[in-house]
Design a protein around this motif. Structure first.
Motif, PDB file in Angstrom:
ATOM      1  N   ARG A  28       5.784  -8.698  -7.108  1.00  0.00           N
ATOM      2  CA  ARG A  28       7.119  -8.157  -7.384  1.00  0.00           C
ATOM      3  C   ARG A  28       7.122  -6.629  -7.446  1.00  0.00           C
ATOM      4  N   LEU A  29       5.962  -6.022  -7.626  1.00  0.00           N
ATOM      5  CA  LEU A  29       5.859  -4.553  -7.661  1.00  0.00           C
ATOM      6  C   LEU A  29       5.793  -3.943  -6.264  1.00  0.00           C
ATOM      7  N   CYS A  30       5.527  -4.763  -5.286  1.00  0.00           N
ATOM      8  CA  CYS A  30       5.174  -4.284  -3.953  1.00  0.00           C
ATOM      9  C   CYS A  30       6.380  -4.102  -3.041  1.00  0.00           C
ATOM     10  N   LYS A  31       6.229  -3.145  -2.153  1.00  0.00           N
ATOM     11  CA  LYS A  31       7.200  -2.890  -1.094  1.00  0.00           C
ATOM     12  C   LYS A  31       6.464  -2.957   0.234  1.00  0.00           C
ATOM     13  N   ALA A  32       7.187  -3.275   1.295  1.00  0.00           N
ATOM     14  CA  ALA A  32       6.594  -3.305   2.631  1.00  0.00           C
ATOM     15  C   ALA A  32       6.808  -1.957   3.310  1.00  0.00           C
ATOM     16  N   LEU A  33       5.816  -1.521   4.053  1.00  0.00           N
ATOM     17  CA  LEU A  33       5.901  -0.308   4.862  1.00  0.00           C
ATOM     18  C   LEU A  33       5.483  -0.675   6.278  1.00  0.00           C
ATOM     19  N   ARG A  34       6.392  -0.489   7.214  1.00  0.00           N
ATOM     20  CA  ARG A  34       6.095  -0.740   8.630  1.00  0.00           C
ATOM     21  C   ARG A  34       5.714   0.587   9.262  1.00  0.00           C
ATOM     22  N   ALA A  35       4.583   0.592   9.972  1.00  0.00           N
ATOM     23  CA  ALA A  35       4.095   1.824  10.586  1.00  0.00           C
ATOM     24  C   ALA A  35       3.711   1.553  12.038  1.00  0.00           C
ATOM     25  N   PRO A  36       4.106   2.441  12.946  1.00  0.00           N
ATOM     26  CA  PRO A  36       3.731   2.265  14.349  1.00  0.00           C
ATOM     27  C   PRO A  36       2.255   2.596  14.561  1.00  0.00           C
ATOM     28  N   ALA A  37       1.730   2.240  15.706  1.00  0.00           N
ATOM     29  CA  ALA A  37       0.341   2.580  16.051  1.00  0.00           C
ATOM     30  C   ALA A  37       0.160   4.092  16.006  1.00  0.00           C
ATOM     31  N   GLY A  38      -0.974   4.511  15.463  1.00  0.00           N
ATOM     32  CA  GLY A  38      -1.311   5.934  15.444  1.00  0.00           C
ATOM     33  C   GLY A  38      -0.701   6.734  14.308  1.00  0.00           C
ATOM     34  N   GLN A  39      -0.007   6.094  13.398  1.00  0.00           N
ATOM     35  CA  GLN A  39       0.603   6.834  12.279  1.00  0.00           C
ATOM     36  C   GLN A  39      -0.423   7.072  11.182  1.00  0.00           C
ATOM     37  N   THR A  40      -0.490   8.295  10.695  1.00  0.00           N
ATOM     38  CA  THR A  40      -1.349   8.623   9.557  1.00  0.00           C
ATOM     39  C   THR A  40      -0.646   8.182   8.285  1.00  0.00           C
ATOM     40  N   ILE A  41      -1.335   7.402   7.482  1.00  0.00           N
ATOM     41  CA  ILE A  41      -0.785   6.939   6.202  1.00  0.00           C
ATOM     42  C   ILE A  41      -0.997   8.007   5.146  1.00  0.00           C
ATOM     43  N   PHE A  42      -2.205   8.562   5.093  1.00  0.00           N
ATOM     44  CA  PHE A  42      -2.483   9.736   4.276  1.00  0.00           C
ATOM     45  C   PHE A  42      -3.735  10.417   4.807  1.00  0.00           C
ATOM     46  N   ASN A  43      -3.902  11.676   4.409  1.00  0.00           N
ATOM     47  CA  ASN A  43      -5.037  12.488   4.848  1.00  0.00           C
ATOM     48  C   ASN A  43      -6.044  12.686   3.733  1.00  0.00           C
ATOM     49  N   GLU A  44      -7.284  12.836   4.111  1.00  0.00           N
ATOM     50  CA  GLU A  44      -8.350  13.180   3.176  1.00  0.00           C
ATOM     51  C   GLU A  44      -7.923  14.430   2.407  1.00  0.00           C
ATOM     52  N   GLY A  45      -8.037  14.382   1.088  1.00  0.00           N
ATOM     53  CA  GLY A  45      -7.672  15.516   0.243  1.00  0.00           C
ATOM     54  C   GLY A  45      -6.258  15.460  -0.309  1.00  0.00           C
ATOM     55  N   ASP A  46      -5.384  14.629   0.287  1.00  0.00           N
ATOM     56  CA  ASP A  46      -4.024  14.475  -0.247  1.00  0.00           C
ATOM     57  C   ASP A  46      -4.082  13.884  -1.647  1.00  0.00           C
ATOM     58  N   THR A  47      -3.080  14.179  -2.445  1.00  0.00           N
ATOM     59  CA  THR A  47      -2.937  13.456  -3.704  1.00  0.00           C
ATOM     60  C   THR A  47      -2.120  12.212  -3.411  1.00  0.00           C
ATOM     61  N   GLY A  48      -2.303  11.198  -4.213  1.00  0.00           N
ATOM     62  CA  GLY A  48      -1.576   9.968  -3.958  1.00  0.00           C
ATOM     63  C   GLY A  48      -1.533   9.092  -5.187  1.00  0.00           C
ATOM     64  N   ASP A  49      -0.478   8.297  -5.258  1.00  0.00           N
ATOM     65  CA  ASP A  49      -0.332   7.399  -6.399  1.00  0.00           C
ATOM     66  C   ASP A  49       0.009   5.983  -5.956  1.00  0.00           C
ATOM     67  N   GLU A  50      -0.442   5.620  -4.743  1.00  0.00           N
ATOM     68  CA  GLU A  50      -0.137   4.295  -4.223  1.00  0.00           C
ATOM     69  C   GLU A  50      -1.380   3.595  -3.696  1.00  0.00           C
ATOM     70  N   LEU A  51      -1.416   2.303  -3.919  1.00  0.00           N
ATOM     71  CA  LEU A  51      -2.414   1.394  -3.371  1.00  0.00           C
ATOM     72  C   LEU A  51      -1.785   0.738  -2.152  1.00  0.00           C
ATOM     73  N   TYR A  52      -2.552   0.572  -1.086  1.00  0.00           N
ATOM     74  CA  TYR A  52      -2.065  -0.048   0.141  1.00  0.00           C
ATOM     75  C   TYR A  52      -2.893  -1.287   0.446  1.00  0.00           C
ATOM     76  N   ILE A  53      -2.223  -2.333   0.914  1.00  0.00           N
ATOM     77  CA  ILE A  53      -2.880  -3.558   1.345  1.00  0.00           C
ATOM     78  C   ILE A  53      -2.413  -3.842   2.771  1.00  0.00           C
TER      79      ILE A  53
END
Length: 167
Positions: A28-53
């Motif tokens: 119930r906490l989760c949301k879906a994220l659709r991403a096309p091929a080749g999309q960067t989800i995040f970069n090394e060194g970025d700050t972030g507060d999300e877990l991805y499955i």
């Protein structure tokens, strides 16, 4: 949230040991994220507060490595498939991302914010305990594997890093 999302959560190691009802609470906490091929989800060194499955598709995990000539280049260290997660250190609180992650193909990710998980863990301490215990085990495994790698006892899959650095 669909039964398929709960089935994917059931496959994720950090959720091992949770009941179906507890997995439904996590879902119930989760949301879906659709991403096309080749999309960067995040970069090394970025700050972030999300877990991805990974729900559908695949992602590539890359780190910046130093080559023998002193330059740096991205090196793929892993490919993740449905039921695998990344960004789990966000659940521990605001650490910088340790890798760059991008999609290999059109991909659907399940995304959970750390703040939402914290609130759930406050409300249901058993969920918090089980996930944190599993996360600690996973991070300990990764730390031990990194130590072996640094000592030269194991090599990255495909030995890409060893070939580039002369190791």
């Amino acid at each position: 949230m669909s039964a398929r999302v709960i089935d994917n959560l059931r496959k994720v190691e950090i959720f091992a040991g949770l009941s179906d009802e507890e997995l439904a609470q996590v879902a119930r906490l989760c949301k879906a994220l659709r991403a096309p091929a080749g999309q960067t989800i995040f970069n090394e060194g970025d700050t972030g507060d999300e877990l991805y499955i990974v729900h559908d598709g695949t992602v590539r995990v890359m780190i910046t490595t130093r080559l023998s000539d002193g330059t740096t280049a991205p090196s793929t260290i892993n490919t993740l498939y449905p039921g695998q997660c990344f960004g789990e250190q966000a659940l521990l609180g605001g650490a910088a991302r340790t890798a760059t992650v991008s999609t290999n193909e059109p991909t659907v990710l399940i995304v959970m914010r750390a703040l939402d998980f914290d609130a759930l863990a406050e409300h249901n301490p058993r969920i918090g305990f089980v996930v944190m215990r599993n996360l600690a085990r996973d991070l300990a495994y990764k730390l031990n594997a990194s130590n072996l790698l640094l000592r030269g006892n194991i090599r990255w899959r495909g030995d890409e890093l060893g070939k580039r650095t002369g190791g």
